[in-house]
Scaffold this active site. Sequence first.
Site, PDB file in Angstrom:
ATOM      1  N   CYS A  52      -7.307 -11.089   8.827  1.00  0.00           N
ATOM      2  CA  CYS A  52      -8.499 -11.562   8.179  1.00  0.00           C
ATOM      3  C   CYS A  52      -8.606 -11.040   6.631  1.00  0.00           C
ATOM      4  O   CYS A  52      -8.925 -11.609   5.752  1.00  0.00           O
ATOM      5  CB  CYS A  52      -9.585 -10.925   8.766  1.00  0.00           C
ATOM      6  SG  CYS A  52      -9.536 -11.409  10.635  1.00  0.00           S
ATOM      7  N   CYS A  55      -7.713 -12.841   3.154  1.00  0.00           N
ATOM      8  CA  CYS A  55      -8.322 -13.967   2.630  1.00  0.00           C
ATOM      9  C   CYS A  55      -9.954 -13.459   2.381  1.00  0.00           C
ATOM     10  O   CYS A  55     -10.637 -13.822   1.298  1.00  0.00           O
ATOM     11  CB  CYS A  55      -8.551 -15.182   3.582  1.00  0.00           C
ATOM     12  SG  CYS A  55      -6.872 -15.779   3.948  1.00  0.00           S
ATOM     13  N   HIS A  56     -10.488 -12.821   3.256  1.00  0.00           N
ATOM     14  CA  HIS A  56     -11.738 -12.087   3.343  1.00  0.00           C
ATOM     15  C   HIS A  56     -11.872 -10.899   2.530  1.00  0.00           C
ATOM     16  O   HIS A  56     -13.178 -10.552   2.266  1.00  0.00           O
ATOM     17  CB  HIS A  56     -12.437 -12.125   4.740  1.00  0.00           C
ATOM     18  CG  HIS A  56     -12.442 -13.616   5.279  1.00  0.00           C
ATOM     19  ND1 HIS A  56     -13.198 -14.478   5.052  1.00  0.00           N
ATOM     20  CD2 HIS A  56     -11.691 -13.995   6.214  1.00  0.00           C
ATOM     21  CE1 HIS A  56     -12.867 -15.501   5.805  1.00  0.00           C
ATOM     22  NE2 HIS A  56     -12.032 -15.271   6.589  1.00  0.00           N
ATOM     23  N   MET A  93     -10.074 -22.477   8.162  1.00  0.00           N
ATOM     24  CA  MET A  93     -10.135 -21.212   8.856  1.00  0.00           C
ATOM     25  C   MET A  93      -9.136 -21.532  10.186  1.00  0.00           C
ATOM     26  O   MET A  93      -9.418 -22.472  10.622  1.00  0.00           O
ATOM     27  CB  MET A  93     -11.627 -20.913   9.445  1.00  0.00           C
ATOM     28  CG  MET A  93     -11.687 -19.859  10.489  1.00  0.00           C
ATOM     29  SD  MET A  93     -11.662 -18.379   9.731  1.00  0.00           S
ATOM     30  CE  MET A  93     -11.450 -17.314  11.317  1.00  0.00           C
ATOM     31  N   HIS A 332      -4.059 -15.522  -8.014  1.00  0.00           N
ATOM     32  CA  HIS A 332      -3.176 -15.463  -7.113  1.00  0.00           C
ATOM     33  C   HIS A 332      -1.780 -15.143  -7.453  1.00  0.00           C
ATOM     34  O   HIS A 332      -1.190 -14.190  -7.905  1.00  0.00           O
ATOM     35  CB  HIS A 332      -3.347 -16.416  -5.896  1.00  0.00           C
ATOM     36  CG  HIS A 332      -2.642 -16.048  -4.649  1.00  0.00           C
ATOM     37  ND1 HIS A 332      -3.029 -15.173  -3.969  1.00  0.00           N
ATOM     38  CD2 HIS A 332      -1.664 -16.558  -4.105  1.00  0.00           C
ATOM     39  CE1 HIS A 332      -2.537 -15.091  -2.687  1.00  0.00           C
ATOM     40  NE2 HIS A 332      -1.443 -15.878  -2.913  1.00  0.00           N
ATOM     41  N   HIS A 374      -0.982 -23.799  -5.179  1.00  0.00           N
ATOM     42  CA  HIS A 374      -0.207 -22.424  -4.889  1.00  0.00           C
ATOM     43  C   HIS A 374       1.209 -22.819  -5.018  1.00  0.00           C
ATOM     44  O   HIS A 374       2.053 -23.355  -4.622  1.00  0.00           O
ATOM     45  CB  HIS A 374      -0.348 -22.295  -3.276  1.00  0.00           C
ATOM     46  CG  HIS A 374       0.020 -20.917  -2.641  1.00  0.00           C
ATOM     47  ND1 HIS A 374       1.387 -20.895  -2.525  1.00  0.00           N
ATOM     48  CD2 HIS A 374      -0.606 -19.947  -2.390  1.00  0.00           C
ATOM     49  CE1 HIS A 374       1.682 -19.721  -2.039  1.00  0.00           C
ATOM     50  NE2 HIS A 374       0.368 -19.097  -1.992  1.00  0.00           N
TER      51      HIS A 374
HETATM   52 FE1  DHE Z   1       2.140 -14.336   0.125  1.00  0.00          FE
HETATM   53  C1  DHE Z   1       3.907 -14.534  -2.804  1.00  0.00           C
HETATM   54  C2  DHE Z   1      -0.281 -12.750  -1.471  1.00  0.00           C
HETATM   55  C3  DHE Z   1       0.192 -15.147   2.784  1.00  0.00           C
HETATM   56  C4  DHE Z   1       4.820 -15.516   1.822  1.00  0.00           C
HETATM   57  N1  DHE Z   1       1.988 -13.807  -1.851  1.00  0.00           N
HETATM   58  C5  DHE Z   1       2.553 -13.891  -2.839  1.00  0.00           C
HETATM   59  C6  DHE Z   1       1.773 -13.323  -3.780  1.00  0.00           C
HETATM   60  C7  DHE Z   1       0.832 -12.643  -3.683  1.00  0.00           C
HETATM   61  C8  DHE Z   1       0.644 -12.998  -2.221  1.00  0.00           C
HETATM   62  C9  DHE Z   1      -0.082 -11.969  -4.581  1.00  0.00           C
HETATM   63  C10 DHE Z   1       2.711 -13.260  -5.484  1.00  0.00           C
HETATM   64  C11 DHE Z   1       3.577 -11.869  -5.484  1.00  0.00           C
HETATM   65  C12 DHE Z   1       4.164 -11.674  -6.816  1.00  0.00           C
HETATM   66  O1  DHE Z   1       4.532 -12.722  -7.482  1.00  0.00           O
HETATM   67  O2  DHE Z   1       4.099 -10.470  -7.567  1.00  0.00           O
HETATM   68  N2  DHE Z   1       0.049 -14.165   0.578  1.00  0.00           N
HETATM   69  C13 DHE Z   1      -0.544 -13.301  -0.096  1.00  0.00           C
HETATM   70  C14 DHE Z   1      -2.006 -13.116   0.352  1.00  0.00           C
HETATM   71  O3  DHE Z   1      -2.850 -12.254   0.131  1.00  0.00           O
HETATM   72  C15 DHE Z   1      -1.839 -14.134   1.673  1.00  0.00           C
HETATM   73  C16 DHE Z   1      -2.879 -15.454   1.223  1.00  0.00           C
HETATM   74  C17 DHE Z   1      -2.712 -13.642   2.962  1.00  0.00           C
HETATM   75  C18 DHE Z   1      -2.072 -12.324   3.458  1.00  0.00           C
HETATM   76  O4  DHE Z   1      -2.742 -11.924   4.410  1.00  0.00           O
HETATM   77  O5  DHE Z   1      -1.121 -11.808   3.171  1.00  0.00           O
HETATM   78  C19 DHE Z   1      -0.444 -14.583   1.701  1.00  0.00           C
HETATM   79  N3  DHE Z   1       2.228 -15.184   1.875  1.00  0.00           N
HETATM   80  C20 DHE Z   1       1.257 -15.399   3.031  1.00  0.00           C
HETATM   81  C21 DHE Z   1       1.944 -15.819   4.038  1.00  0.00           C
HETATM   82  O6  DHE Z   1       1.511 -16.271   5.131  1.00  0.00           O
HETATM   83  C22 DHE Z   1       3.605 -15.992   3.709  1.00  0.00           C
HETATM   84  C23 DHE Z   1       3.724 -17.548   3.907  1.00  0.00           C
HETATM   85  C24 DHE Z   1       4.137 -15.318   4.774  1.00  0.00           C
HETATM   86  C25 DHE Z   1       3.910 -13.596   4.772  1.00  0.00           C
HETATM   87  O7  DHE Z   1       4.611 -12.927   4.513  1.00  0.00           O
HETATM   88  O8  DHE Z   1       2.948 -13.578   5.542  1.00  0.00           O
HETATM   89  C26 DHE Z   1       3.661 -15.635   2.482  1.00  0.00           C
HETATM   90  N4  DHE Z   1       4.132 -15.041  -0.399  1.00  0.00           N
HETATM   91  C27 DHE Z   1       4.965 -15.048   0.509  1.00  0.00           C
HETATM   92  C28 DHE Z   1       6.254 -15.569  -0.178  1.00  0.00           C
HETATM   93  C29 DHE Z   1       5.728 -15.024  -1.695  1.00  0.00           C
HETATM   94  C30 DHE Z   1       4.665 -14.922  -1.695  1.00  0.00           C
HETATM   95  C31 DHE Z   1       7.476 -15.705   0.196  1.00  0.00           C
HETATM   96  C32 DHE Z   1       6.916 -14.881  -3.007  1.00  0.00           C
HETATM   97  C33 DHE Z   1       7.253 -16.431  -3.307  1.00  0.00           C
HETATM   98  C34 DHE Z   1       8.061 -16.276  -4.592  1.00  0.00           C
HETATM   99  O9  DHE Z   1       8.980 -17.293  -4.545  1.00  0.00           O
HETATM  100  O10 DHE Z   1       8.130 -15.334  -5.513  1.00  0.00           O
END
Ligand code: DHE
Length: 539
Positions: A52, A55-56, A93, A332, A374
């Site tokens: 949670c 997002c929250h 959600m 983000h 995104h």
């Molecule tokens: Fe991410 C990048 C935050 C969910 C895979 N993710 C990022 C970045 C942030 C972020 C702030 C940028 C980093 C940077 O560039 O310095 N992500 C979050 C969350 O807050 C969120 C929404 C919820 C959470 O609880 O984490 C979240 N993210 C996910 C996923 O569910 C993903 C698909 C799988 C996982 O890891 O949980 C996921 N996020 C990724 C990936 C990147 C990423 C693969 C890097 C992308 C790139 O090409 O640089």
Amino acid sequence: MLPKPRSALFFLSLFLLTLAAWPMATAQAQQTAPKLSPEEWDKAKHIYFNLCTGCHGTLRKGATGPNLLPKKTLELGTETLEEIIFSGTPAGMPNWGEQGALSKEETNLMARFVQNEPVAPPEMSLEDMKATWTTVVPVKSRPTKPMHTRNWQNYFGVVERDAGRIAIIDGDTKEIITRVPSGYATHILRSSASGRYFLSIGRDGKVGMIDLWMEKPTLVATVKTCAEARSVDASKYKGFEDKLIVVGCYWPPHLVVLDGQTLEPKKIVSTRGYTYDTFEYHPEPRVAAIVSSHYSPEWVVNVKETGYVWLVDYSNIDNLKISMIEAERFLHDGGWDSTHRYFMPAANMKDTMVVIDTKERKRVAKFMVGTKPHPGRGANWVDPKFGPVHGTVHIGEGLLSVWGTDPAKHPESAWKVVRSIALEPGAGSLFVKTHPKSTNLWLDFTLNTDVKNYQSLCVLDVRTLEQKAECIKLTEDPKARVVHMEYNKPGDEVWVSVWGKEGEVVVFDDKTRKIKTRIKGLTTPTGKFNVYNTMHDIY
Ligand code: DHE
């Protein structure tokens, strides 16, 4: 318990809309928070952290998802909350119960938990961080040149998220060279300026440093800088290569500067402060994407809840200078234009892209795109009509938004949406990718609600964007989702994850769009990062 592949960010905001659609609940408002035993409290905190908080927010004040404070949750009551948590909402959600991430009992526990006042987790001092700091291989014992003949700049680091490790794969031979432990639910990797180190960051705030010059890539240092984090980057400006590292934390809301060779914690900077627009105090402004400027010794830092982009000058950390650029709330992810002058973060809950000129060190534009952009790091290509452009996909609708990025030669299209391409599979995209040598634009639909769409990878030609995307189904596993693309160093292959328990990375020939090989035996692979492209910000 580890979360299932989930729409995280995506699943968020609609909760708020859904709450509005439950007027009956207020009639049976329950005004006293249900009690939890100490064991239940611990379990609920653990689940909240896993499913949670992204997002929250840790303090439940809302960000990508709505606030979950007792004023609202008590009015909704246990039964209504259970229904939302178990079955999800059309607004995003997740249906945690239906998809098997939470049992009926756990759903009830979480419904009761969120009616209680949020409790702030502990803060973390430099001393606390130092207590977690481990040097596995001291600098003096590390090689001064690669100890192997492999083409290490074409290595890929693949996050095996739920296994808490990174698979290092040789991009030439497709062999898994080794697997390096990296902590709980590792989120992303970034490369040091020289490229010899991969830096990993886990959701648990643990940083790992992997030396690619050793005979087998080896974890050489680790440190825990926060309870929760998502971003890391290195100092990349000339003269500062491999000198410093920055970590962006969600909780405590701060950024941490580390030594670039040893990971020794050097400095903590709190991001707590006032929102850029209404000047209200926010106790939890989380650090989202960070990039390293090519124009000055600065990190460009998205501070999510207050809506500032910080330029953190790391040239003298004892006299740290921070410029705060007013951007937009809920920043983000985001990436560079092809010249690496303009950084373009997405304020996803405001449907807005912001443009920061890192040469002039100021915001130059802000414009609306579709619902919940995104981009990941986005994609750069040359449009036949509008010249150099950048594009993003969206979580909230099936749309590719394209805008000009060349104010010098194409001022009429710079920072304006020049194409809005409807994507037939619909909403739920997380990433888009191309390469300077390619005319293909690859798109995932990871959070789409239709199983065949989230099991597929789609591709467009940047010269004929209006034509229908070609979509290729990559798995039969209903629980596996296709996510995140990355090119190899030569730019002739694109790699994509099938994010499932028995996951794999599928390698495409970029020219023919045919599968070349499947790298199997990977546990929940998510992001993958090519050394050369990550060092040089090529996308
Ligand atoms: Fe991410 C990048 C935050 C969910 C895979 N993710 C990022 C970045 C942030 C972020 C702030 C940028 C980093 C940077 O560039 O310095 N992500 C979050 C969350 O807050 C969120 C929404 C919820 C959470 O609880 O984490 C979240 N993210 C996910 C996923 O569910 C993903 C698909 C799988 C996982 O890891 O949980 C996921 N996020 C990724 C990936 C990147 C990423 C693969 C890097 C992308 C790139 O090409 O640089």
